[in-house]
Design a protein around this motif. Structure first.
Motif, PDB file in Angstrom:
ATOM      1  N   VAL A  43       0.758  -1.176  -0.135  1.00  0.00           N
ATOM      2  CA  VAL A  43      -0.025   0.102   0.131  1.00  0.00           C
ATOM      3  C   VAL A  43       0.822   1.360   0.029  1.00  0.00           C
ATOM      4  O   VAL A  43       1.773   1.333   0.745  1.00  0.00           O
ATOM      5  CB  VAL A  43      -0.814  -0.088   1.077  1.00  0.00           C
ATOM      6  CG1 VAL A  43      -1.808   1.336   1.005  1.00  0.00           C
ATOM      7  CG2 VAL A  43      -1.655  -1.191   1.381  1.00  0.00           C
ATOM      8  N   ALA A  44       0.532   2.149  -0.999  1.00  0.00           N
ATOM      9  CA  ALA A  44       1.166   3.533  -0.835  1.00  0.00           C
ATOM     10  C   ALA A  44       0.032   4.405  -0.413  1.00  0.00           C
ATOM     11  O   ALA A  44      -0.888   4.560  -0.947  1.00  0.00           O
ATOM     12  CB  ALA A  44       1.478   3.907  -2.381  1.00  0.00           C
ATOM     13  N   GLY A  45       0.312   5.115   1.071  1.00  0.00           N
ATOM     14  CA  GLY A  45      -0.928   5.662   1.470  1.00  0.00           C
ATOM     15  C   GLY A  45      -1.054   7.188   1.345  1.00  0.00           C
ATOM     16  O   GLY A  45      -1.801   7.630   1.800  1.00  0.00           O
ATOM     17  N   ASP A  46       0.090   7.823   0.386  1.00  0.00           N
ATOM     18  CA  ASP A  46      -0.131   9.045   0.428  1.00  0.00           C
ATOM     19  C   ASP A  46       0.337   9.686  -0.774  1.00  0.00           C
ATOM     20  O   ASP A  46       1.276   8.712  -1.606  1.00  0.00           O
ATOM     21  CB  ASP A  46       0.348  10.082   1.626  1.00  0.00           C
ATOM     22  CG  ASP A  46      -0.227  11.104   2.100  1.00  0.00           C
ATOM     23  OD1 ASP A  46      -0.959  11.622   1.065  1.00  0.00           O
ATOM     24  OD2 ASP A  46      -0.258  11.857   2.821  1.00  0.00           O
ATOM     25  N   TRP A  47       0.234  10.635  -1.423  1.00  0.00           N
ATOM     26  CA  TRP A  47       0.808  11.165  -2.715  1.00  0.00           C
ATOM     27  C   TRP A  47       1.376  12.697  -2.244  1.00  0.00           C
ATOM     28  O   TRP A  47       2.001  13.062  -3.195  1.00  0.00           O
ATOM     29  CB  TRP A  47      -0.360  11.676  -3.536  1.00  0.00           C
ATOM     30  CG  TRP A  47      -1.230  12.403  -3.261  1.00  0.00           C
ATOM     31  CD1 TRP A  47      -2.584  12.169  -2.520  1.00  0.00           C
ATOM     32  CD2 TRP A  47      -1.333  13.778  -3.473  1.00  0.00           C
ATOM     33  NE1 TRP A  47      -3.160  13.209  -2.240  1.00  0.00           N
ATOM     34  CE2 TRP A  47      -2.443  14.191  -2.650  1.00  0.00           C
ATOM     35  CE3 TRP A  47      -0.493  14.812  -4.023  1.00  0.00           C
ATOM     36  CZ2 TRP A  47      -2.923  15.659  -2.686  1.00  0.00           C
ATOM     37  CZ3 TRP A  47      -0.819  16.002  -3.875  1.00  0.00           C
ATOM     38  CH2 TRP A  47      -1.981  16.414  -3.355  1.00  0.00           C
ATOM     39  N   ARG A  48       1.580  13.061  -0.941  1.00  0.00           N
ATOM     40  CA  ARG A  48       1.979  14.458  -0.720  1.00  0.00           C
ATOM     41  C   ARG A  48       3.368  14.133   0.133  1.00  0.00           C
ATOM     42  O   ARG A  48       3.525  13.180   0.674  1.00  0.00           O
ATOM     43  CB  ARG A  48       1.081  15.067   0.375  1.00  0.00           C
ATOM     44  CG  ARG A  48      -0.289  15.587  -0.176  1.00  0.00           C
ATOM     45  CD  ARG A  48      -1.599  15.571   0.747  1.00  0.00           C
ATOM     46  NE  ARG A  48      -1.728  14.623   1.378  1.00  0.00           N
ATOM     47  CZ  ARG A  48      -2.855  14.122   2.203  1.00  0.00           C
ATOM     48  NH1 ARG A  48      -3.896  15.379   2.299  1.00  0.00           N
ATOM     49  NH2 ARG A  48      -3.021  13.172   2.654  1.00  0.00           N
ATOM     50  N   GLY A  49       4.182  14.981  -0.305  1.00  0.00           N
ATOM     51  CA  GLY A  49       5.640  14.983   0.180  1.00  0.00           C
ATOM     52  C   GLY A  49       5.594  15.722   1.546  1.00  0.00           C
ATOM     53  O   GLY A  49       4.591  16.370   1.986  1.00  0.00           O
ATOM     54  N   ALA A  50       6.920  15.623   2.168  1.00  0.00           N
ATOM     55  CA  ALA A  50       7.002  16.393   3.455  1.00  0.00           C
ATOM     56  C   ALA A  50       6.533  17.679   3.471  1.00  0.00           C
ATOM     57  O   ALA A  50       6.069  18.422   4.452  1.00  0.00           O
ATOM     58  CB  ALA A  50       8.458  16.138   4.032  1.00  0.00           C
ATOM     59  N   GLY A  51       6.796  18.409   2.341  1.00  0.00           N
ATOM     60  CA  GLY A  51       6.725  19.961   2.243  1.00  0.00           C
ATOM     61  C   GLY A  51       5.204  20.358   1.917  1.00  0.00           C
ATOM     62  O   GLY A  51       4.611  21.328   1.693  1.00  0.00           O
TER      63      GLY A  51
END
Length: 259
Positions: A43-51
Motif C-alpha cells: 500500500v502507498a498511503g499518500d501522494w503528498r511530500g513532506a512539504g
C-alpha cells in the motif's frame, strides 16, 4: 548374440527414459518458492511530500517493492497493490475497507501473509488518504484475515514503531521504519523513495530470508542517515514472534533473477 543385443537395447532405453525424466523434473533452483502462494498487500498511503507538494516516493516504493517481491519468489498474481492515486492498472484505490476485503479474500487459501505500508505517519497510526489507520484497526484486519498463519508486516512511516505492540503475535514478524517517538526520512517532493523503502529494496535483492533482511535494513538505514547528517536517527524496529522465529530462516527467498 541376440540376447546380448536385446540387453543392450533395454539399457539404452532405460538411459533415455532416465534422461527424459531428469529434464522434466524441476531443478533445485526451479523448485517452488515457499512464498509463491502467500497473500501480499502493498500500500502507498499518500501522494503528498513532506512539504505538502506532490511526491512519487510512496508510489515508486509500492511499485518497485511489489516487483522485487515477485523477483524473490512471491507470485505476482497474488500481490495486490493499493494507491491513493493509482497511476496504472496494477494499483487499486487505497481505502482501509478495500485493503481489508482484498486481504481477507486472498488469504483464505494462502499459507501465509505479507502486508507492506509506505506512507506518512504520526503517533496515532499510518496515513491512508485523508485518514489515519490506527494500530488497533490494522491489528484487527490482520487478525481476522490471516489469523494464525505466518505473517510479515512492514510499516514504513514516521512513528511506525507504535504498531509493534498492537500487531505483535507469536506467528508474526513486524518491521517498522522508526521508533514510536521518531520520524523516518526521505519522503520529500524530490525523493525517489523514502530511506527505509530504498534500503528494503537494496537488501531484499540479495537477502536469503526475512531473518537476515530485517537487520540488514536496519543497518542500511543507519548508514544512510549518518551519511545524510540526520540528528535523531529513526531506529527501525524489529519484532519476531517465538513461533515464527525458528521458521524464518527455513523460508528462503528464490534466487534473484539475473541482471
Amino acid at each position: 548374440m541376440a540376447g546380448q543385443r536385446a540387453g543392450l537395447i533395454v539399457q539404452i532405453c532405460a538411459l533415455a527414459m532416465g534422461l527424459a525424466l531428469s529434464l522434466a523434473l524441476p531443478t533445485r533452483a526451479e523448485a517452488a518458492s515457499p512464498f509463491d502462494a502467500w497473500a501480499v498487500v502493498v500500500v502507498a498511503g499518500d501522494w503528498r511530500g513532506a512539504g505538502g507538494g506532490p511526491t512519487k516516493a510512496f508510489d515508486n516504493a509500492r511499485r518497485d517493492i511489489a516487483a522485487r517481491l515477485s523477483d524473490r519468489g512471491f507470485d505476482a498474481g497474488r500481490i495486490s497493490q493499493f494507491s491513493v492515486k493509482p497511476d496504472s492498472a496494477l494499483a487499486r484505490p487505497a481505502t482501509a475497507k478495500a485493503i481489508y476485503e482484498t486481504l481477507s479474500a486472498e488469504s483464505a487459501q494462502a499459507p501465509g501473509c505479507m502486508v507492506y505500508f509506505t506512507s506518512h505517519g504520526d503517533p496515532q497510526g499510518v496515513v491512508v488518504g485523508d485518514l489515519i489507520l490506527p494500530p488497533n484497526i490494522l491489528g484487527l484486519m490482520i487478525d481476522r484475515s490471516c489469523g494464525d498463519k505466518p505473517t510479515v508486516v512492514v510499516v514504513s512511516a514516521c512513528f511506525s514503531g507504535v504498531f509493534v505492540p498492537a500487531l505483535a503475535k507469536p506467528n508474526r514478524m513486524i518491521l517498522t521504519a522508526a521508533r514510536p517517538d521518531r520520524t523516518s526520512f526521505g519522503c520529500g517532493e524530490a525523493d525517489t523513495y523514502p530511506y527505509f523503502d530504498d534500503c528494503f529494496l537494496q537488501v531484499l535483492k540479495d537477502a536469503a530470508h526475512f531473518a537476515a533482511l530485517a537487520p540488514g535494513v536496519q543497518a542500511c538505514v543507519a548508514a544512510r542517515e549518518i551519511h545524510e547528517g540526520v540528528r535523531l536517527p529513526s531506529e527501525p524496529q524489529i519484532w519476531i514472534g517465538p513461533q515464527l522465529r525458528p521458521l524464518l530462516p527455513l523460508l528462503t527467498f528464490a534466487a534473484p533473477a539475473s541482471p
